[in-house]
Write a protein that holds these residues in place. Structure first.
Motif: not given
Lengths: 383, 649, 143, 482
Positions: D61, D303, D307-308, D313, D315
């Motif tokens: 991530a 991820n 998340a894409e 995002v 982490a």
């Protein structure tokens, strides 16, 4: 100077180590000396987590060695797979050493540079079960325990208040507690396959509890001891005939106990029932592969013959994975019990594998993990 | 690889298959199998029209796999592999299913079962076919020199042929002179011309040939490497004589005070000195010292005008790089001594055929006078016993092939030399194939030689060394008691100790008879299973001179294919290692009898040119990283899986 | 297979290319009739026969498995069949401990010329296995 | 050579197996068995054994804004901007329980500042107090609504122990289980046939795709017979998430939440270690739904596909190196030895950014402990209504494809279960070949699958793997030989 075959009594010259380490801290001192004087680069030791848990670590830090857990009866882990460093010293039970030797046969351990200090072992116990046993049998709060010991067939616990309480192993095992099953029938109590075979059996008189009996098994053992003596880390004296005799006697008592257990556990299953028996035993397998992962006789990676041709969709009556492993281990199983320990479906994996291995190894007069002899299945010509 | 597209061709083989198996039904079934895009029946798939149909189908149906269900791959696989290759398919994508030998011919009365079994065999084949992978043969460069081991007549012929083709040849002979067994013989059948007279010039030719480097009194010690790239270590035994300066004049021999039986050349009849020239026609004609009996008196050294005697000489070694090896290491004559066959070794006047050769030879120890050992008198009544040590379940089961003929020859020679002698040949079968051999047999009968069909039971010595032989003539059922002066045992050939030693060094297979094993008894008679190593002469099995010479030439021809091409194509079916899976445990390494595997820097290394593709290492491999191409685990297991079906199918 | 036929075992035989496969060919050439129970899988050398293959055959439903190769000393690859012998001994012990009847696994050295021996071998094993019935490892509904 | 050893629990499901994660000096992870863990005695299932792979794949991530990697500060700032602009009524926060109690608590704090609640993906439901897994071993009769081998492997040994102690085990479902004495394919109205009493135990599971109707029947079965009930949960901290989510808010099921997103009622979604794309049975539909969002903020250590698509995002530390506590299905509190606090710290900054207070891990831990100490027990939790899902009708000539949901499906775990289960009649009817495959046709497409033959009821196809041809727990499909 030290020679192969010598039997000595020794202890650490450092009072701190001597008092902290079990039985006079000889093994700790020998390891520390090996590291300090550059005989080895790394040492495998158990890092203390709690009285019931320790994790093997590979370290080149002497302080970690001095702080290590020593011999704990409630840490039934096999160290063999941690000894893969190039130049390493490792203390271990007979099954740890057997594992290392099997790893060496498969080129994972450079045996000439792996120094193996064997520790007498009468058996190990499961941590969770032991805590239960302390409550139910000893009436001791597991948190109060500061040490344990096996002596004269009794399992003794020491508590914070300094009290000791012992109950005979037979009694404990009768009640379903005590040693792991594989330890009960294990027939190598003194690790004669190591470079040094150490333990407190045979330490008598005033040194009792404060020194270690040690048999020098080979040249590496000589080097280990001489290195520690030269470094001034240990003092040794020859073991008396009486000490040797007592050690032998303790060993024999343990071995005869093993034999009894062996007979009890490995009762012959009649011809017509074995197939069904094995099918039923493996039926609960969930294919986690943990038994293979922990096996000290196996050096395969994740993909190997036992896993690659094992498909759940095949729906066989017996697991292909286990069939291949049974084959591969019939000459190489050392009976350490790790596979049973980690089986999430509580399949007595070790006991099943031993049924095959005992027969094969007896037939070929071969005992896995004791010497560097090539496993009979891998011989080119029939014996 | 694209999705498999398999074409299935079911061969009727006339009625051989079609008469039992319902081929159309099998083809229809094959059509329902996964990946099969077409299937059909042919009368003869291996015929021209059958093969063109395959080629056409590869094009039309875009086949990338072909399966033929017909006879045995052992004979027809190469044909079909070539066929699919011509159509542009990798030959290893061809799969053969045997429904003749393994089905129609063994289930002739159960047509239904046979058809069902054929379907199953095809299904197994199809599943394997889907998993086949194209393979490439490898090319390795070839050193353009040859090694010939053994300079008997076969080896000499082989060396000469290779040399004449323009390649350098190392000819290694363990004895001090070349010539082999033929040099010991007196006459040769069926022409009765003098053996050494025809062999001598050939020996000289060998010595004179610029492309041949002769290494006599030398032995091959080690052989490493593989076709095209052999490394050979040769030991040159100390001769204690400088070969370059010695003229073979023999003065030293005259002065030498030590005399011992001549076991090397004269079968122990007569003597030689501690320093000796092997025989008058020896090549090289040089002296050699037998240090085991030499007393170091120095007499030879003093006698030698060219100072050629060098007592300080030591064994020396050379390392040769050769591309091919021809083994013509010869044989030993069967020795009846240990078992005292027919009293040999017990009774003086029982001798072997080879001993008779030396006795009858004009330059032999008796100057050609045939005498019996006990009293050195010419025998009046001579008997030959055939098949001694051969065709005998307790000795050797095979026929030594040349004994009948040499007995006929020797019998004739005795009759010629001593017309008043009686000669008997006791035989089981007289075997006289090839040109003029039967005529030779007729001539012997015409000459009054008597033939008794039977193997003697008992030989006893009576007085004066005379022998009594009891034999049952199985043609007349008469028991005959022969009184003989001399009994000759027609002993056969055995693979000798030194030949066995060479065999082990080279790792050539051993046939059940102890001789070296050819790659194929008919089609590859001088090849071995090891590429680049050839066997000729009696090394391969008992045979006579013309056959040995032919094999010598054959070896030369087979070997020079590599030399001429300068490259060798090695086995396509080798093992491969998957480095992602291999843990370099090294378990496989000692499994390989061809030394193809080694661990280097923690990785498994495979010398493809050494791998013969047996796949035994792949079984030892615990991880399955090592796989035999064309017989990969998933290919074999696909076959296993497809033996079985859901019952309802 | 039709219902009323008697049960016929399925036997998987692993044959080496040079000897026992040839032996099976020779049996065919000699027209030595055999029960249709055998399924031959060809390998180059009996030393290629992996316990993996043998066990898989049993698990797939083989009523018997035959391991065959060249006579000892005659191996095309120097000593492959000695290795086979070593491994077979292990397989045999394992099969016995697993509780399968000894008649279900056989080792035989058959040369390319021994067609009659091959045929007799197949007949004998088939007969033995017919008496034993299906293998306990055979999956349900498979034949 | 220096190795790190983390004492942690397995993130595979709610059982909470103890284990050690060893990190060598090259950063390579391996596992050690923690034999002193009372939950699992060091034993691990297939997922646990392969945990290093999961981490190797998942611990990547990275902080991102609009698809490009940025530092944490920038990512947090961007998230703050989004949340500042968002309308309270259209913001949703989702955390199903894949992270520590402390992060969960911090997430709840964030929700409070935003004036909303944390959704756990499971609608509010009356849940009985969990028992210990050890109690399974003492039951006299056990009814399984789960396949323990596939779904919760670490209770297999408990069940076997129970059996050894004389328990009668009935599997209500479809897959014949080796450890079950009998397998019954019962409809809810037939549950009476089970004849349970107070010494009986029901084992079922609750997950975002649970069939509410069956859950309700199971609960009333327990209530009516006095039998105990053990609900298994698919996420490592399902219980913690449920406990620490704002109690009185409107709790939705995941399906409802997705529906709201689809309808545009929810315009901003913040997820904490919860990927709707992986959690929903039909990934494609979930992706389509998420496209309706104005903004998507993904906070977590993994991820995943969400998340894409995310605008931001943030982490956090991988589970093994997180500091914090977890509640397993037994409600027993477990603690990690890791020290990673990135998750709580990020949430603190987010909270501060939108006008709330900053907080520390230790403060969160204090609140967690306090909540656990004062939690309400038993049925006192039960409020609000429950919604029933309708069962799918399967036409005569079609087959029912049914999912055997297992927790590991949501961890995007490549499994060996790459086949469907069907029975011998189906094989015969379709003319399937041994070792061959079967062609499955659903409303969303076709798929060739290998198959395994099991004694399951006619007309049923089972899968333990998400197949892209069907959505929902149960779907009508057709099949043919391929």
């Amino acid at each position: 100077m030290v020679e192969v075959g010598d039997r000595i009594i020794g202890y650490s010259t450092d009072t701190g180590v001597r008092n902290k380490g079990a039985s006079g801290g000889l093994v700790t001192a020998v390891l520390a000396a090996a590291l300090e004087k550059g005989l080895v680069e790394e040492v495998v030791v158990l890092k203390h987590i709690s009285e019931y848990e320790a994790v093997p670590i590979i370290t080149s830090d002497v302080n970690e060695v001095l702080a290590s857990a020593g011999s704990m009866h409630t840490v039934p882990v096999n160290l063999a797979k941690y000894a893969v460093g190039k130049n390493v010293a490792m203390p271990g039970k007979a099954c740890d050493i057997r594992g290392v030797i099997e790893q060496a046969k498969r080129n994972e351990v450079d045996i000439d540079n792996a120094y193996l200090i064997g520790l007498n072992c009468g058996g190990t116990m499961y941590p969770v079960q032991t805590q239960e046993m302390l409550i139910n049998m000893y009436e001791i709060d597991p948190e109060d325990v500061t040490g344990e010991n096996i002596e004269k067939g009794n399992l003794i616990f020491r508590t914070r208040s300094g009290e000791e309480k012992g109950i005979s192993i037979d009694e404990l095992e009768e009640a379903g507690y005590g040693r792991r099953e594989s330890c009960r029938y294990c027939d190598v109590k003194i690790p004669v396959n190591a470079d040094l075979a150490c333990g407190n059996w045979g330490v008598i008189g005033e040194l009792s509890g404060n020194a270690t009996f040690c048999e020098v098994m080979n040249e590496k053992g000589v080097r280990l001891l001489e290195n520690a003596i030269e470094a001034g880390f240990i003092e040794i004296q020859p073991a008396s005939d009486k000490a040797i005799a007592i050690r032998e006697k303790v060993n024999n008592v343990m071995l005869s106990m093993s034999e009894k257990w062996s007979e009890k556990i490995f009762t012959e299953i009649p011809d017509g029932e074995r197939t069904r028996y094995y099918m039923e035993q493996f039926a609960d397998c969930i294919d986690c592969g943990a038994c293979k992962e922990v096996c000290p006789a196996c050096t395969c990676g994740e993909d190997s013959k036992c896993t690659m041709y094992h498909n759940l969709e095949d729906n066989y009556r017996m697991s292909m994975f286990h069939m291949v492993r049974l084959m591969h281990l019939s000459d190489s199983c050392i009976g350490c019990g790790q596979c049973t320990d980690v089986c999430p479906a509580d399949i007595p994996v070790t006991t099943i594998f031993r049924r095959f291995a005992e027969k094969s190894q007896k037939k070929y007069n071969y005992k896995a993990g004791m010497t560097l002899e090539r496993p009979p299945f891998l011989e080119v010509m029939p014996r | 690889m694209d999705e498999p597209r398999i074409g299935v061709f079911i061969c009727e083989c006339g009625v051989n298959i079609g008469g039992v198996v319902d081929c159309q039904k099998v083809a229809d079934y094959a059509g329902t199998l996964p990946d099969v895009v077409r299937s059909s029946v042919n009368k003869y798939t291996c015929s021209d029209s059958g093969q063109s149909e395959i080629k056409q189908a590869i094009k039309d149906n875009k086949l990338n796999r072909v399966l033929v269900a017909a006879c045995t791959p052992k004979t027809h696989e190469p044909i079909f592999r070539a066929c699919v290759e011509e159509a542009g398919l990798n030959p290893y994508l061809f799969e053969f299913v045997n429904i003749r030998e393994h089905c129609s011919w063994i289930h002739m009365q159960e047509k239904e079962e046979a058809t069902e079994k054929a379907c199953e065999l095809v299904r197994m084949g199809v599943s394997r076919s889907s998993k086949l992978e194209p393979l490439q043969s490898n090319e390795v460069p070839v050193t353009d020199t040859a090694l010939v081991i053994g300079a008997g007549v076969a080896g000499m012929q082989s060396a000469l042929d290779i040399a004449d083709m323009g390649y350098k040849v190392y000819l290694v002979e363990k004895n001090p002179s070349i010539g082999g067994k033929m040099a010991q013989l007196d006459k040769t059948f069926p022409t009765n011309d003098c053996s050494i007279c025809i062999l001598g010039p050939k020996m000289v030719e060998v010595a004179r040939n610029k492309n041949i480097e002769l290494m006599t009194y030398s032995e091959v010690e080690e052989v490493d490497g593989y076709v095209g790239n052999f490394k050979v270590k040769v030991k040159h035994k100390a001769r204690y004589v400088d070969v370059d300066t010695c003229t073979g004049c023999g003065l030293c021999v005259q002065k030498c005070p030590v005399e011992v039986p001549n076991t090397e050349f004269n079968e122990g009849i007569g003597t030689r000195k501690a320093i000796y020239v092997p025989f008058p026609q020896a090549v090289p004609l040089r002296a050699v010292v037998d240090r085991s009996v030499c007393i170091d008196c120095g007499a030879c050294s003093r006698a030698c005008s060219s100072n050629s005697v060098i007592m300080e000489q030591e064994d020396s070694f050379s390392e040769l790089d050769v591309g091919v090896i021809v083994v013509t290491a010869g044989f030993d004559v069967y020795d009846p001594e240990p078992t005292h066959d027919f009293g040999y070794g017990l009774y003086d006047n029982v001798i072997t055929g080879m001993e008779l050769e030396r006795l009858i030879n004009a330059s032999g120890p008796t100057m050609g006078k045939v005498v019996r050992p006990s009293d050195v008198k010419p025998p009046k009544k001579v008997g030959f016993i055939q098949c001694v040590g051969s065709r005998d379940k307790k000795r050797n089961r095979y026929c030594s092939s040349f004994c009948c003929m040499y007995a006929l020859k020797d019998a004739q020679l005795i009759r010629e030399k001593y017309p008043d002698s009686e000669v008997y040949i006791m035989y089981m079968d007289m075997r006289t194939p090839f040109r003029n051999y039967e005529e030779f047999y007729d001539r012997a009968r015409d000459m009054g030689i008597r033939f008794i069909r039977g193997k003697p039971g008992k030989v006893t010595e009576v007085e004066n060394g005379d022998l009594k032989v009891r034999v049952e003539d199985t043609l007349t059922n008469d028991i005959i008691d022969l009184d003989l002066d001399l009994l000759v045992l027609s002993v056969g050939a055995v693979s000798g100790e030194s030949t066995e030693r060479i065999r082990q060094i080279l790792k050539v297979s051993r046939a059940a008879d102890g001789f070296m094993m050819e790659a194929h008894p008919k089609l590859k008679p001088v090849d071995t299973t090891l590429d680049g190593i050839f066997i000729g002469g009696v090394t391969q099995g008992p045979k006579d001179i013309p056959y040995s010479v032919s094999q010598g030439s054959a070896c030369a021809a087979r070997a020079s294919r590599y030399l001429a091409q300068g490259k060798a194509i090695t086995e396509g079916i080798t093992v491969d290692v998957n480095d992602d899976i291999c843990v370099a445990c090294g378990i496989c390494v000692p499994m390989c009898p061809f030394q193809a595997l080694s661990l280097e820097d923690g990785k498994l290394n495979i010398i493809k040119a050494l791998c013969k593709g047996c796949g035994t290492c792949a079984v030892a491999c615990p991880t399955g990283a090592l796989q035999q191409n064309h017989f990969k685990n998933d290919q074999l297991l696909a076959q296993v899986k497809n033996v079985f079906t859901f019952g309802e199918e | 297979m039709t219902e009323n036929k008697q049960w016929e075992p399925k036997i998987v035989a692993f044959c080496c290319n040079w000897c026992s496969y040839g032996g099976a060919d020779t049996a065919g050439m000699g027209r030595f009739q055999q029960p249709a129970s055998l399924r031959i899988i060809r390998v180059m050398c009996s030393g290629r026969i992996d316990p993996l293959h043998v066990f898989n055959a049993f698990l797939e439903g083989a009523d018997a498995v035959l391991v065959t190769g060249c006579h000892l000393g005659d191996c095309h690859y120097v000593n492959g069949n000695y290795k086979t012998q070593v491994r077979y001994d292990f397989m045999e012990d394992m099969v016995l401990e697993l509780g399968l009847e000894p008649e279900r696994l056989h080792l035989s050295w058959i040369s390319a010329s021994e067609g009659e021996k091959f045929a007799n071998f197949v007949r004998e094993v088939t007969e033995q296995v017919r008496k034993l019935g299906p293998s306990p490892l055979k999956p349900e509904g498979v034949n | 050579m220096k190795e790190m050893i983390y004492q942690t629990i397995c993130p595979g499901c709610g059982v909470g197996c103890g284990l050690f994660i060893r990190e060598n000096d090259e950063g390579k992870l391996s596992i050690d068995h923690m034999k002193s863990s009372p939950v699992n005695l060091g034993k691990l299932c297939r997922f646990g054994m392969k945990l290093p792979h999961y981490y190797a794949k998942a611990n990547n991530a990275v902080n991102m804004t609009d698809g490009s990697a940025v530092d944490a500060e920038t990512a947090i700032k961007a998230a703050v901007e989004i949340l500042k602009d968002a309308d309270t009524d259209s913001v949703a926060l989702l955390s199903v329980g894949n992270t520590s109690n402390e992060e969960q608590m911090a997430f709840t704090k964030l929700a409070e500042t935003l004036g909303t609640v944390v959704q756990t993906g499971i609608q509010k439901m009356c849940m009985p107090e969990p028992g210990t897994l050890a109690e399974i071993e003492k039951a006299k009769k056990i009814v399984l609504f789960v396949d323990p081998y596939v779904q919760y492997p670490l209770i297999v040994r408990r069940l076997l122990a129970a059996k050894k102690n004389g328990a009668h085990i009935i599997s209500v479902g479809t897959n014949p289980l080796n450890l079950a004495d009998e397998t019954l394919d019962l409809k809810p109205e037939q549950y009476g046939e089970l004849e349970l009493d107070s010494e009986s135990l029901i084992i079922a599971d609750v997950h975002p795709n649970s069939d509410a109707g069956i859950l309700k029947s199971v609960k009333s079965l327990a209530k009516g017979t006095g039998a105990g009930i053990q609900f298994m949960k698919p996420f490592m901290n399902s219980n913690g998430a449920a406990l620490l989510a704002n109690k009185d808010g409107n709790m939705m099921g995941l399906a409802e939440l997705m529906e709201d997103i689809e309808l545009g009622n929810i315009r901003t979604l913040v997820t904490l270690d919860s990927d709707p794309v992986e959690l929903m049975p039909d990934a494609e539909a979930a992706i389509e739904a998420l496209k309706n969002l104005d903004k998507l903020i993904v906070i977590g250590s993994v991820n995943g596909p969400a998340a894409e698509m995310a605008d931001v995002v943030i982490a956090t530390d991988p589970v093994y190196s997180k500091a914090g506590t977890f509640l397993n299905v037994e409600d027993s509190l477990q603690e990690n030895s890791g020290t990673g606090k990135a998750g709580v710290d990020a949430l603190s900054l987010l909270n501060a950014g939108i006008g709330g207070k900053t907080f520390t891990h230790d403060e969160m831990n204090y609140l967690v402990m306090k909540t656990i100490g004062s939690r309400e027990t038993g049925t006192a939790q039960c409020k609000g209504s429950e919604i029933e899902l309708s069962l799918v009708e399967i036409p005569e000539d079609m087959y029912e494809l049914r999912y055997l949901y297992n927790p590991f499906m949501w961890s995007d775990r490549e499994d060996d279960n790459d086949f469907v289960l069907l029975n011998r009649n189906t094989v015969k009817k379709l003319g399937l070949k041994k070792g061959g495959c079967v062609n499955l046709k659903g409303e969303m497409g076709e798929l060739k699958m290998r198959f395994r033959v099991e004694a399951i009821p006619d007309g049923l196809v089972l899968t333990a793997k998400k197949l892209p041809i069907a959505k929902g727990v149960s779907t009508a499909i057709s099949m043919e030989v391929c």
